[in-house]
Design a protein around this motif. Structure first.
Motif, PDB file in Angstrom:
ATOM      1  N   PHE A 296       0.810  -1.208  -0.143  1.00  0.00           N
ATOM      2  CA  PHE A 296       0.089   0.030  -0.051  1.00  0.00           C
ATOM      3  C   PHE A 296       0.713   1.231  -0.034  1.00  0.00           C
ATOM      4  O   PHE A 296       1.880   1.300   0.610  1.00  0.00           O
ATOM      5  CB  PHE A 296      -0.808   0.089   1.399  1.00  0.00           C
ATOM      6  N   GLN A 297       0.495   2.307  -0.761  1.00  0.00           N
ATOM      7  CA  GLN A 297       1.193   3.513  -0.932  1.00  0.00           C
ATOM      8  C   GLN A 297       0.216   4.489  -0.346  1.00  0.00           C
ATOM      9  O   GLN A 297      -0.745   4.573  -0.966  1.00  0.00           O
ATOM     10  CB  GLN A 297       2.057   3.826  -2.282  1.00  0.00           C
ATOM     11  N   GLY A 298       0.828   5.200   0.561  1.00  0.00           N
ATOM     12  CA  GLY A 298      -0.010   6.568   1.207  1.00  0.00           C
ATOM     13  C   GLY A 298       0.654   7.690   1.286  1.00  0.00           C
ATOM     14  O   GLY A 298       1.915   8.016   1.066  1.00  0.00           O
ATOM     15  N   ARG A 299      -0.028   8.751   1.709  1.00  0.00           N
ATOM     16  CA  ARG A 299       0.557  10.163   1.954  1.00  0.00           C
ATOM     17  C   ARG A 299      -0.092  10.812   3.145  1.00  0.00           C
ATOM     18  O   ARG A 299      -1.333  10.703   3.216  1.00  0.00           O
ATOM     19  CB  ARG A 299       0.364  11.098   0.608  1.00  0.00           C
ATOM     20  N   LEU A 300       0.688  11.447   3.892  1.00  0.00           N
ATOM     21  CA  LEU A 300       0.239  12.155   5.012  1.00  0.00           C
ATOM     22  C   LEU A 300       0.243  13.620   4.367  1.00  0.00           C
ATOM     23  O   LEU A 300       1.154  14.098   4.081  1.00  0.00           O
ATOM     24  CB  LEU A 300       1.202  11.845   6.285  1.00  0.00           C
ATOM     25  N   THR A 301      -0.854  14.417   4.683  1.00  0.00           N
ATOM     26  CA  THR A 301      -1.156  15.449   4.162  1.00  0.00           C
ATOM     27  C   THR A 301      -0.967  16.736   5.276  1.00  0.00           C
ATOM     28  O   THR A 301      -1.064  16.344   6.570  1.00  0.00           O
ATOM     29  CB  THR A 301      -2.550  15.753   3.527  1.00  0.00           C
ATOM     30  N   GLU A 302      -0.366  17.859   4.949  1.00  0.00           N
ATOM     31  CA  GLU A 302      -0.058  18.850   5.580  1.00  0.00           C
ATOM     32  C   GLU A 302      -1.265  19.223   6.745  1.00  0.00           C
ATOM     33  O   GLU A 302      -1.033  19.730   7.966  1.00  0.00           O
ATOM     34  CB  GLU A 302       0.414  20.123   5.194  1.00  0.00           C
ATOM     35  N   GLY A 303      -2.543  19.054   6.257  1.00  0.00           N
ATOM     36  CA  GLY A 303      -3.641  19.351   7.084  1.00  0.00           C
ATOM     37  C   GLY A 303      -3.815  18.384   8.369  1.00  0.00           C
ATOM     38  O   GLY A 303      -5.120  18.250   8.755  1.00  0.00           O
ATOM     39  N   GLY A 304      -3.268  17.286   8.337  1.00  0.00           N
ATOM     40  CA  GLY A 304      -3.320  16.186   9.170  1.00  0.00           C
ATOM     41  C   GLY A 304      -4.188  15.018   8.709  1.00  0.00           C
ATOM     42  O   GLY A 304      -4.759  14.433   9.523  1.00  0.00           O
ATOM     43  N   GLY A 305      -4.477  15.021   7.374  1.00  0.00           N
ATOM     44  CA  GLY A 305      -5.158  14.064   6.788  1.00  0.00           C
ATOM     45  C   GLY A 305      -4.296  12.778   6.267  1.00  0.00           C
ATOM     46  O   GLY A 305      -2.918  12.712   6.240  1.00  0.00           O
ATOM     47  N   VAL A 306      -4.837  11.630   5.831  1.00  0.00           N
ATOM     48  CA  VAL A 306      -4.104  10.381   5.487  1.00  0.00           C
ATOM     49  C   VAL A 306      -4.878  10.141   3.869  1.00  0.00           C
ATOM     50  O   VAL A 306      -6.321  10.054   3.815  1.00  0.00           O
ATOM     51  CB  VAL A 306      -4.389   9.102   6.021  1.00  0.00           C
ATOM     52  N   GLU A 307      -4.085   9.939   3.020  1.00  0.00           N
ATOM     53  CA  GLU A 307      -4.480   9.676   1.578  1.00  0.00           C
ATOM     54  C   GLU A 307      -4.026   8.358   1.148  1.00  0.00           C
ATOM     55  O   GLU A 307      -2.757   7.885   1.320  1.00  0.00           O
ATOM     56  CB  GLU A 307      -4.113  10.807   0.450  1.00  0.00           C
ATOM     57  N   ALA A 308      -4.922   7.505   0.545  1.00  0.00           N
ATOM     58  CA  ALA A 308      -4.453   6.426  -0.271  1.00  0.00           C
ATOM     59  C   ALA A 308      -4.132   6.859  -1.777  1.00  0.00           C
ATOM     60  O   ALA A 308      -4.940   7.406  -2.273  1.00  0.00           O
ATOM     61  CB  ALA A 308      -5.795   5.362  -0.117  1.00  0.00           C
ATOM     62  N   ILE A 309      -2.852   6.294  -1.952  1.00  0.00           N
ATOM     63  CA  ILE A 309      -2.289   6.657  -3.260  1.00  0.00           C
ATOM     64  C   ILE A 309      -2.553   5.361  -4.367  1.00  0.00           C
ATOM     65  O   ILE A 309      -3.241   5.703  -5.411  1.00  0.00           O
ATOM     66  CB  ILE A 309      -0.851   7.123  -3.296  1.00  0.00           C
ATOM     67  N   SER A 310      -2.083   4.249  -3.845  1.00  0.00           N
ATOM     68  CA  SER A 310      -2.026   2.880  -4.690  1.00  0.00           C
ATOM     69  C   SER A 310      -1.671   2.005  -3.993  1.00  0.00           C
ATOM     70  O   SER A 310      -1.356   1.883  -2.802  1.00  0.00           O
ATOM     71  CB  SER A 310      -0.917   3.288  -5.930  1.00  0.00           C
ATOM     72  N   THR A 311      -2.413   0.659  -4.689  1.00  0.00           N
ATOM     73  CA  THR A 311      -1.967  -0.597  -4.179  1.00  0.00           C
ATOM     74  C   THR A 311      -1.150  -1.251  -5.244  1.00  0.00           C
ATOM     75  O   THR A 311      -1.485  -1.295  -6.360  1.00  0.00           O
ATOM     76  CB  THR A 311      -3.047  -1.180  -3.821  1.00  0.00           C
ATOM     77  N   TYR A 334      -8.309  -8.856  -1.924  1.00  0.00           N
ATOM     78  CA  TYR A 334      -7.645  -8.493  -0.573  1.00  0.00           C
ATOM     79  C   TYR A 334      -7.539  -6.850  -0.744  1.00  0.00           C
ATOM     80  O   TYR A 334      -7.081  -6.237   0.300  1.00  0.00           O
ATOM     81  CB  TYR A 334      -6.702  -8.961   0.154  1.00  0.00           C
ATOM     82  N   ARG A 335      -7.750  -6.116  -1.923  1.00  0.00           N
ATOM     83  CA  ARG A 335      -7.658  -4.902  -2.009  1.00  0.00           C
ATOM     84  C   ARG A 335      -8.095  -4.030  -0.740  1.00  0.00           C
ATOM     85  O   ARG A 335      -7.719  -2.854  -0.554  1.00  0.00           O
ATOM     86  CB  ARG A 335      -7.868  -4.393  -3.365  1.00  0.00           C
ATOM     87  N   SER A 336      -9.503  -4.089  -0.742  1.00  0.00           N
ATOM     88  CA  SER A 336     -10.022  -3.135   0.236  1.00  0.00           C
ATOM     89  C   SER A 336      -9.677  -3.397   1.492  1.00  0.00           C
ATOM     90  O   SER A 336      -9.625  -2.404   2.422  1.00  0.00           O
ATOM     91  CB  SER A 336     -11.758  -3.526   0.326  1.00  0.00           C
ATOM     92  N   VAL A 337      -9.207  -4.656   2.179  1.00  0.00           N
ATOM     93  CA  VAL A 337      -8.423  -4.823   3.019  1.00  0.00           C
ATOM     94  C   VAL A 337      -7.236  -4.204   3.394  1.00  0.00           C
ATOM     95  O   VAL A 337      -6.949  -3.454   4.210  1.00  0.00           O
ATOM     96  CB  VAL A 337      -8.351  -6.287   3.645  1.00  0.00           C
ATOM     97  N   LEU A 338      -6.672  -4.370   2.152  1.00  0.00           N
ATOM     98  CA  LEU A 338      -5.211  -3.459   2.250  1.00  0.00           C
ATOM     99  C   LEU A 338      -5.426  -2.124   2.134  1.00  0.00           C
ATOM    100  O   LEU A 338      -4.532  -1.448   3.106  1.00  0.00           O
ATOM    101  CB  LEU A 338      -4.627  -3.950   0.803  1.00  0.00           C
ATOM    102  N   VAL A 339      -6.280  -1.596   1.673  1.00  0.00           N
ATOM    103  CA  VAL A 339      -6.379  -0.108   1.753  1.00  0.00           C
ATOM    104  C   VAL A 339      -6.872   0.203   3.013  1.00  0.00           C
ATOM    105  O   VAL A 339      -6.288   1.293   3.771  1.00  0.00           O
ATOM    106  CB  VAL A 339      -7.469   0.497   0.882  1.00  0.00           C
ATOM    107  N   ASP A 340      -7.724  -0.432   3.945  1.00  0.00           N
ATOM    108  CA  ASP A 340      -8.045  -0.163   5.290  1.00  0.00           C
ATOM    109  C   ASP A 340      -6.668  -0.388   6.042  1.00  0.00           C
ATOM    110  O   ASP A 340      -6.581   0.519   6.892  1.00  0.00           O
ATOM    111  CB  ASP A 340      -9.149  -1.243   5.628  1.00  0.00           C
ATOM    112  N   GLY A 360       4.898   3.651   2.791  1.00  0.00           N
ATOM    113  CA  GLY A 360       4.344   2.598   2.124  1.00  0.00           C
ATOM    114  C   GLY A 360       4.399   1.327   3.205  1.00  0.00           C
ATOM    115  O   GLY A 360       4.994   1.526   4.279  1.00  0.00           O
ATOM    116  N   VAL A 361       3.366   0.451   3.037  1.00  0.00           N
ATOM    117  CA  VAL A 361       3.242  -0.603   3.978  1.00  0.00           C
ATOM    118  C   VAL A 361       3.422  -1.730   3.254  1.00  0.00           C
ATOM    119  O   VAL A 361       2.580  -2.039   2.165  1.00  0.00           O
ATOM    120  CB  VAL A 361       1.917  -0.396   4.717  1.00  0.00           C
TER     121      VAL A 361
END
Length: 526
Positions: A296-311, A334-340, A360-361
């Motif tokens: 899983f690839q994600g991003r922490l935003t400057e406003g304190g949020g979390v974005e899912a980018i890709s799997t 298992y993609r939905s579990v991966l994003v969760d 990334g996870v």
């Protein structure tokens, strides 16, 4: 009310992979890793965003003119596209390449206080920021992972960096990853705490053997020893597994030096030294059904949020532990579990004080009796090796991933295979210009109308290492796999003498006395 237009972006890229320099020496062509995002950066920042890029590399980019021309042409109908569009895009791409083939980090090469090339490169960076900031651009410094040296450079330039603070680097260790998984309810393989001696490791591994595990993965707990090369696999035979008590611990202790090291260039004594310095954890090797390695690839935003980018589903070599490529997207099973799970990790990082940047996870997926289960493996507090293919694919297609992790354009879904490791000894001596010419003049070339085809990357390493990378986009996995297969066939044909590309004397790769700066269509070839 009329919205304020977005400020144009002026982005400096120093994509330094700051793992152990000795490790870089053992990864084939790794000195060219900073080049991986060149094409994706040009497509997204220049072609899609209308911005400017200064891209820094070392060693020199081989056939730099041809590589930049190739990427600039991807969205303008190929080499026969609108020359005015390509010329305008070329003027917004500046390359600064240092003639330094050492395994030092790229950041060290650029910030070397005694290097003349480094001083010239830093002056180019300062000029770039000054010119574009005065024009109202959003100037920034992009880098691959948290980095103290590059944070210092960003402060000197007066621009923001793109990753989290380097004070959080320890959050990317193996042991810290297990703690994050435990805190977020993500299953992990049975394992030990952090061990700093062989005796302590033997006790922990013996407990795993006692619980019925015969194959045990040993992981160096260091964020700088990546790529799976910090692992070793211990296989315990029946003679040891049937022991009990202190005898079992002694049996495991005697077996440890026979563990299979993923990094074949180090000895068990070297591994022990790393164990004592950084610590090692032991985990049971998960097996017993179909296995895959989603990420899983994600991003922490400057406003304190979390974005899912890709799997992705990752492709590994070297005992199944060293990354070589990926398939997008991860299995729908298992993609939905991966994003969760990935978003859970992002929220945990925020709670730990990590407030920005990419992460990334990595997971292990096991199917047993028809059902998939995910196990947390590792948190990477940085960009990952899946960034450049996804950034390129989404940039070419002009879309972000949907909420369920797909790339869809006007009802058509796109998938891809990507590899950093298209490698063979007989590819040595090929040039990027030859690969480019062969692909663009073949049916494999990326077609911006259909949104499918092959895009090359990491090409400079082919000349001396026989290795390059590629992204193969299709409308289904069979098409993407077929594109990859045909690309390998094309490379084999070139290597066997059926070369369709231009012949450029090897003398044109001679080192330059200073950093080479590329801004427009008239450039030196090297």
């Amino acid at each position: 009310m009329t919205e304020n237009p977005r400020r144009p972006v002026a982005s400096i890229h120093i994509e330094s992979r700051e793992c152990d320099p000795q490790l870089l020496e053992r990864l084939t062509g790794a000195t060219y890793f900073p080049e991986r995002l060149l094409g994706a950066t040009i497509v997204n920042t220049v072609l899609r965003g209308g911005g400017h890029v200064l891209y820094v590399t070392a060693p020199l980019i081989v056939d730099a003119d041809q590589q930049v021309d190739y990427y600039v042409s991807l969205l303008s109908g190929g080499p026969s596209g609108t020359s005015e569009e390509r010329r305008d895009a070329r003027e917004r791409v500046q390359l600064v390449s240092l003639d330094d083939v050492s395994s030092r980090w790229l950041s060290e090469k650029v910030l070397d206080p005694a290097g003349e090339q480094a001083a010239t490169a830093r002056e180019a960076l300062r000029d770039f920021v000054k010119v574009h900031r005065s024009a109202g651009a959003d100037a920034r410094l992009s880098y691959f992972e948290p980095s103290r040296p590059l944070e210092s450079l960003a402060r000197e330039l007066g621009v923001p960096g793109t990753q989290s603070s380097s004070v959080h680097i320890p959050r990317g260790s193996k042991h810290s990853s297990r703690e994050i998984f435990a805190a977020t309810g993500i299953p992990v393989a049975p394992g030990t705490g952090l061990c700093h001696s062989v005796a302590e490791l033997a006790v922990g591994a013996a407990a795993l053997v006692r619980a019925g595990h015969r194959r045990i993965l040993l992981k160096i707990d260091s964020a700088t020893y990546g790529g799976g090369l910090g692992n070793a696999l211990l296989e315990v035979g029946d003679d040891v597994a049937l022991m009990s008590g202190d005898a079992l611990v002694e049996g495991v202790l005697a077996a440890l030096p026979q563990a299979t090291l993923v990094d074949s260039k180090i000895s068990w004594d070297d591994f022990v030294g790393l164990l004592e310095e950084s610590g090692v954890i032991a985990e049971a090797w998960i097996e017993g059904g179909d296995v895959s390695s989603p990420s899983f690839q994600g991003r922490l935003t400057e406003g304190g949020g979390v974005e899912a980018i890709s799997t992705h589903d990752q492709v590994f070599g070297a005992q199944g532990q060293s990354y070589t490529g990926c398939v997008f997207p991860a299995r729908v099973d298992y993609r939905s579990v991966l994003v969760d799970y990935g978003l859970r990790v992002g929220r945990a990082l925020l709670e730990l004080g990590v407030d920005s940047g990419e992460y990334g996870v990595d997971f292990l997926a096991l199917r047993s009796e028809g059902e998939w289960r995910l196990w947390g493996c590792e948190v990477n507090l940085r960009a990952t090796a899946t960034k450049h293919p996804f950034t390129m694919a989404s940039g070419l297609l002009g879309v972000a991933a949907t909420h369920d992790g797909r790339l869809v354009v006007e009802g058509t879904e796109y998938v891809y295979q990507a590899s950093d490791g298209i490698v063979a000894p007989h590819y040595r001596g090929l040039r990027p210009a030859q690969l480019i010419e062969a692909v663009t003049n073949s049916p494999l070339a990326y077609d911006p109308e259909r949104g499918t085809g092959v895009v090359l990357h990491l090409m400079s390493s082919v000349l001396h290492y026989g290795k390059f990378g590629a992204l193969c986009i299709g409308t289904d996995h069979a098409e993407a796999a077929e594109l990859m297969r045909r690309l390998r066939e094309l490379a084999d044909t070139l290597a066997s003498g059926g070369r369709t590309g231009p012949t450029i004397p090897h003398s044109q790769t001679a080192p330059s006395p200073s950093p080479q700066t590329h801004r427009d269509a008239v450039m030196d070839t090297h």
